[in-house]
Scaffold this motif. Sequence first.
Motif, PDB file in Angstrom:
ATOM      1  N   ALA A 227      82.802 -42.057 175.979  1.00 56.25           N
ATOM      2  CA  ALA A 227      83.441 -43.473 175.281  1.00 56.25           C
ATOM      3  C   ALA A 227      83.135 -45.071 175.847  1.00 56.25           C
ATOM      4  O   ALA A 227      82.980 -46.111 175.057  1.00 56.25           O
ATOM      5  CB  ALA A 227      84.824 -43.234 175.289  1.00 56.25           C
ATOM      6  N   TYR A 228      81.532 -44.926 176.566  1.00 59.40           N
ATOM      7  CA  TYR A 228      81.173 -46.278 177.272  1.00 59.40           C
ATOM      8  C   TYR A 228      79.556 -45.945 177.312  1.00 59.40           C
ATOM      9  O   TYR A 228      79.540 -46.966 177.722  1.00 59.40           O
ATOM     10  CB  TYR A 228      81.612 -46.086 178.804  1.00 59.40           C
ATOM     11  N   PHE A 229      79.088 -45.225 176.338  1.00 57.85           N
ATOM     12  CA  PHE A 229      77.844 -46.009 176.192  1.00 57.85           C
ATOM     13  C   PHE A 229      77.408 -47.442 175.671  1.00 57.85           C
ATOM     14  O   PHE A 229      76.032 -47.646 175.896  1.00 57.85           O
ATOM     15  CB  PHE A 229      77.154 -44.658 175.032  1.00 57.85           C
ATOM     16  N   SER A 230      77.893 -48.032 174.779  1.00 54.38           N
ATOM     17  CA  SER A 230      77.860 -49.148 174.175  1.00 54.38           C
ATOM     18  C   SER A 230      77.348 -50.518 175.667  1.00 54.38           C
ATOM     19  O   SER A 230      75.894 -50.797 175.789  1.00 54.38           O
ATOM     20  CB  SER A 230      78.288 -49.504 173.181  1.00 54.38           C
ATOM     21  N   TRP A 231      77.873 -49.891 176.707  1.00 50.27           N
ATOM     22  CA  TRP A 231      77.900 -50.925 177.906  1.00 50.27           C
ATOM     23  C   TRP A 231      76.984 -50.086 178.716  1.00 50.27           C
ATOM     24  O   TRP A 231      76.605 -51.550 179.230  1.00 50.27           O
ATOM     25  CB  TRP A 231      79.411 -51.201 178.215  1.00 50.27           C
ATOM     26  N   PHE A 232      77.317 -49.146 178.887  1.00 52.07           N
ATOM     27  CA  PHE A 232      75.827 -48.620 179.725  1.00 52.07           C
ATOM     28  C   PHE A 232      74.386 -49.103 179.214  1.00 52.07           C
ATOM     29  O   PHE A 232      73.788 -49.346 179.916  1.00 52.07           O
ATOM     30  CB  PHE A 232      75.929 -46.951 179.475  1.00 52.07           C
ATOM     31  N   TRP A 233      74.559 -48.448 177.684  1.00 57.55           N
ATOM     32  CA  TRP A 233      72.634 -49.317 177.381  1.00 57.55           C
ATOM     33  C   TRP A 233      72.686 -50.429 177.486  1.00 57.55           C
ATOM     34  O   TRP A 233      71.672 -51.221 177.248  1.00 57.55           O
ATOM     35  CB  TRP A 233      72.754 -49.075 175.480  1.00 57.55           C
ATOM     36  N   MET A 234      73.807 -51.020 177.229  1.00 52.78           N
ATOM     37  CA  MET A 234      73.376 -52.909 177.322  1.00 52.78           C
ATOM     38  C   MET A 234      73.358 -53.511 179.007  1.00 52.78           C
ATOM     39  O   MET A 234      73.166 -54.364 179.051  1.00 52.78           O
ATOM     40  CB  MET A 234      74.352 -53.140 176.688  1.00 52.78           C
ATOM     41  N   GLY A 235      73.878 -52.481 180.049  1.00 54.71           N
ATOM     42  CA  GLY A 235      73.580 -52.631 181.355  1.00 54.71           C
ATOM     43  C   GLY A 235      74.679 -53.502 181.721  1.00 54.71           C
ATOM     44  O   GLY A 235      74.336 -53.333 182.797  1.00 54.71           O
TER      45      GLY A 235
ATOM     46  N   TYR B 250      76.158 -51.989 168.556  1.00 55.84           N
ATOM     47  CA  TYR B 250      76.129 -51.237 169.965  1.00 55.84           C
ATOM     48  C   TYR B 250      77.417 -50.784 170.002  1.00 55.84           C
ATOM     49  O   TYR B 250      77.673 -50.279 170.602  1.00 55.84           O
ATOM     50  CB  TYR B 250      76.127 -52.309 171.148  1.00 55.84           C
ATOM     51  N   CYS B 251      79.040 -52.149 170.109  1.00 53.47           N
ATOM     52  CA  CYS B 251      79.738 -50.932 170.521  1.00 53.47           C
ATOM     53  C   CYS B 251      80.846 -50.848 169.332  1.00 53.47           C
ATOM     54  O   CYS B 251      81.170 -49.490 169.750  1.00 53.47           O
ATOM     55  CB  CYS B 251      81.024 -52.659 170.548  1.00 53.47           C
ATOM     56  N   THR B 252      80.190 -50.809 167.894  1.00 50.19           N
ATOM     57  CA  THR B 252      81.116 -49.753 167.501  1.00 50.19           C
ATOM     58  C   THR B 252      80.354 -48.204 167.211  1.00 50.19           C
ATOM     59  O   THR B 252      81.004 -47.341 167.013  1.00 50.19           O
ATOM     60  CB  THR B 252      80.187 -49.755 165.498  1.00 50.19           C
ATOM     61  N   PHE B 253      79.100 -48.039 167.698  1.00 53.78           N
ATOM     62  CA  PHE B 253      79.475 -46.820 168.153  1.00 53.78           C
ATOM     63  C   PHE B 253      80.310 -45.925 169.385  1.00 53.78           C
ATOM     64  O   PHE B 253      80.118 -44.615 169.726  1.00 53.78           O
ATOM     65  CB  PHE B 253      77.886 -46.623 169.220  1.00 53.78           C
TER      66      PHE B 253
ATOM     67  N   THR C 127      77.989 -56.587 161.627  1.00 57.11           N
ATOM     68  CA  THR C 127      77.643 -56.149 163.068  1.00 57.11           C
ATOM     69  C   THR C 127      78.517 -56.485 164.018  1.00 57.11           C
ATOM     70  O   THR C 127      79.552 -56.758 164.478  1.00 57.11           O
ATOM     71  CB  THR C 127      76.696 -57.201 164.045  1.00 57.11           C
ATOM     72  N   MET C 128      80.452 -55.338 163.364  1.00 56.66           N
ATOM     73  CA  MET C 128      81.383 -55.596 163.944  1.00 56.66           C
ATOM     74  C   MET C 128      81.526 -54.525 164.940  1.00 56.66           C
ATOM     75  O   MET C 128      80.586 -53.759 165.083  1.00 56.66           O
ATOM     76  CB  MET C 128      82.464 -54.883 162.475  1.00 56.66           C
ATOM     77  N   GLU C 129      82.553 -54.978 165.218  1.00 56.64           N
ATOM     78  CA  GLU C 129      82.882 -54.319 167.249  1.00 56.64           C
ATOM     79  C   GLU C 129      83.458 -52.311 166.275  1.00 56.64           C
ATOM     80  O   GLU C 129      83.427 -51.752 167.237  1.00 56.64           O
ATOM     81  CB  GLU C 129      83.275 -54.371 167.821  1.00 56.64           C
ATOM     82  N   GLY C 130      84.294 -52.507 165.217  1.00 62.72           N
ATOM     83  CA  GLY C 130      85.033 -51.252 165.033  1.00 62.72           C
ATOM     84  C   GLY C 130      85.038 -51.516 163.518  1.00 62.72           C
ATOM     85  O   GLY C 130      84.802 -52.280 163.248  1.00 62.72           O
ATOM     86  N   ILE C 131      85.067 -50.675 162.416  1.00 60.12           N
ATOM     87  CA  ILE C 131      85.365 -50.059 161.604  1.00 60.12           C
ATOM     88  C   ILE C 131      86.339 -49.402 161.434  1.00 60.12           C
ATOM     89  O   ILE C 131      87.057 -49.747 162.326  1.00 60.12           O
ATOM     90  CB  ILE C 131      83.952 -49.773 161.213  1.00 60.12           C
ATOM     91  N   GLU C 132      86.693 -48.656 159.570  1.00 61.21           N
ATOM     92  CA  GLU C 132      87.610 -48.365 159.180  1.00 61.21           C
ATOM     93  C   GLU C 132      88.706 -49.384 159.368  1.00 61.21           C
ATOM     94  O   GLU C 132      90.287 -48.717 159.854  1.00 61.21           O
ATOM     95  CB  GLU C 132      87.852 -46.986 159.985  1.00 61.21           C
ATOM     96  N   GLN C 133      89.156 -50.455 158.875  1.00 68.95           N
ATOM     97  CA  GLN C 133      89.846 -51.697 158.738  1.00 68.95           C
ATOM     98  C   GLN C 133      89.234 -52.492 157.976  1.00 68.95           C
ATOM     99  O   GLN C 133      88.247 -52.505 157.865  1.00 68.95           O
ATOM    100  CB  GLN C 133      90.363 -51.559 160.357  1.00 68.95           C
ATOM    101  N   ASN C 134      90.441 -53.379 157.339  1.00 65.53           N
ATOM    102  CA  ASN C 134      90.566 -54.321 156.260  1.00 65.53           C
ATOM    103  C   ASN C 134      88.807 -54.719 155.470  1.00 65.53           C
ATOM    104  O   ASN C 134      87.828 -55.386 155.094  1.00 65.53           O
ATOM    105  CB  ASN C 134      89.674 -55.806 157.545  1.00 65.53           C
ATOM    106  N   PRO C 135      89.290 -53.477 154.492  1.00 64.07           N
ATOM    107  CA  PRO C 135      88.297 -52.758 154.256  1.00 64.07           C
ATOM    108  C   PRO C 135      87.516 -53.877 152.870  1.00 64.07           C
ATOM    109  O   PRO C 135      86.515 -53.642 151.959  1.00 64.07           O
ATOM    110  CB  PRO C 135      88.593 -51.356 153.250  1.00 64.07           C
TER     111      PRO C 135
END
Length: 752
Positions: free
Chosen positions: A201-209, A139-142, A445-453
């Motif tokens: 920018a906060y949808f991830s935590w919104f969807w998770m309640g 969820y956080c990646t989004f 299931t990373m929280e963020g991408i575009e790093q440590n390829p």
Amino acid sequence: MVNKSFPVKKRLLRVLLFLAIISGTSGCKKDTPTQRDLSPAEALIKRVIPKYASDFIAETKASKGEEDWFEIQSKNDKIVLRGNNDGSVASALYYYLKNYCHCQVTWNGTNLNLPAKLPKVEGTIHKDTPYEYRYYLNYCTFNYSMSWWNWARWEKEIDWMALHGINMPLAITGEAYVWDEVYRSYGFTDEDLNPFFSGPAYFSWFWMGNLDGWDGPLPMSWKESHHDLQKKILQRERELGMKPVLPAFTGHVPASFKKHFPHAKLKRTNWGNGFGDTYILNANDPLFAEIGKEFLEAQQKIYGTNHLYSADTFNENEPPSDKPQYLSELSSKVFEGMKEADPDAVWVMQGWLFYSHRQFWKAPQIKALLEAVPNNKMIILDLAAEIEPVWKRTHAFYGKQWIWNMLHNFGGNISMFGRIENVATHPAEALNDTTSGQMKGIGLTMEGIEQNPVLYELMMDNTWRNTPIDLQYWLKSYIRNRYGETNAELENAWNILVKTVYNGKVIRDGAESIIVARPTFAGYRRWARTKLNYAPEDLLPAWDLFVKQIPECKNSDGFRYDLVDVTRQVLANFALPVQQQMALAYRHNDKQSFRKYSIQFLDLIDDMDRLLATRKDFLLGPWLADARSCGQTPEEKALYEKNARDLITLWGDDNSPLHEYSNRQWSGLLSDFYKPRWIQFIDSVTKNWGHFDQKKFDDDIKQWEWNWVQSHKDFPTEAQGNATQVVKELYKKYRAQIIPLTKIQPKIDYNY
């Protein structure tokens, strides 16, 4: 009366005339590949390697079993890529590109320098995957990475997913549109919903309640545009053989719910990170099943379904009761709500709560929650299996299907970090373990991408094998594919990286630089944790070797990224000894030394900013520009920029306990946010020498930070400067300074 049929008749005559022309010329030419529609796999090949697309033949062949497979063979002067679906064909392409052409496609550096004549394949290469599911996204990646993506960026990512064997992506992009439609069908108004939907920018935590309404209200234009975007995403994913996971109802409702349903059984809950309360509808309330059904039916009508539904009822929130019977009934109600709308529903649940709140989720509670759902109707994501494999202490989730995932990244931070040896060996070891039960897949299931390829290439190389990866052998291929060549010095440099930044021991996630911390004399902050898994001087020989290889590898995009990243990491580490000398000087009442090291510290920030400016991967500008580009009005552009600035700095308001959680070492952010904070700290210490009050400084700097979040400024969106030249300059300037200062760094008592 107006004759409305006339324009229609006129258009019809034009259509008939056009068809007559087409039919009259259709016999002149045969149907060629350029005239017919490309298959999804053919279209992907054309996007990835357009100049070579005609050298490949893509074939799909349905198979009876559930296993995905592909084959590669040479036929005349063509390379035949065959698979059970278009996604498998895409994986066949990437296998060929890596193993025969020594190429690589990553977020941070791509090598597609194919030979003029494509290498032939002897015989037939055949690969099966032992993993039915290859899951992707958190969820956080989004938000940490994808908040501002348009279709062009999504198209590129979906291609990456297909090449790397992903077939089960989380898909939550357009959910605000569905919920808006559902709640308005019950009579909810803008007044009811504006305090509910968060900013984008906060949808991830919104969807998770976890939060409601933060950094909103969400404009209708966003809901509509991302409804269209989601439809494109889902269509492309499905074309490439993927089964997207869509969300289900978990009970999170607007605060205005009571106004419309005064007798509803609601639970007030709080995430505990400085945000207001949210409301959860009791699963025993008849409205729970009703609204859950309405939502899934509306979602299915708009987006279709592959019968996989994500639902996390207590993400970082504890249930009101730990009684197994209560948890069993709750789980049963959630699943029944899904099944009511879709008899083929399969519940996909993150296992993060069993890790993050393990003090609550003991064996009886976990077992009760899981056993209420049939084994073949639930899939558990062991979300951080490379950190702590929860499956080992839950009897493989008590018979449920489950997926081994690499979490790796928290907050979208970019530090070099990872448990590389675990990633190479643990998935296959779990697969072959007689106690692993229904292990059905692997995932990211990373929280963020575009790093440590390197971690992501390695993890997904597990897809088409059932044995552990020999890391030393694998790295040689990785280096050659990435840089276009390999040699003993490059391999030695990477062996050092494995033993240092990628050893994955002691700390949970990557260490941060003291530069990104809210200024302090201490050696760390809560979310700017500076403890390393290695002695910082042990990384220096890798830097030496990378700098030495500049003449040989400077034309490689992947090498230039790695060169900048290693240099960034060395300097980010070096900031701590410099900052600690500032602290030591203050304690010893040495104003001269304090000034000396303060100047050196600020100079180091400038140098890092200049270094990172040479790569688009490390720029603040695109993040903010992309946010503003999502807005259709000046007000929307300002709102989205505020969202973008807030998430990567304070995270919440000026009193947010999450400040720096999503920190980024980016050019522009270093010069415009981190450096000015440290200047104010240094000025305050100097003015209040001997009486500096850290608490007062923290209270004062909060307002400056909050003002920065709400400000507007344009930053470069393209790289500036020559990466290799800047690295050589910084190497000459800093290499000899690092060890002497590091050796005299005071010991830090890390209390976390």
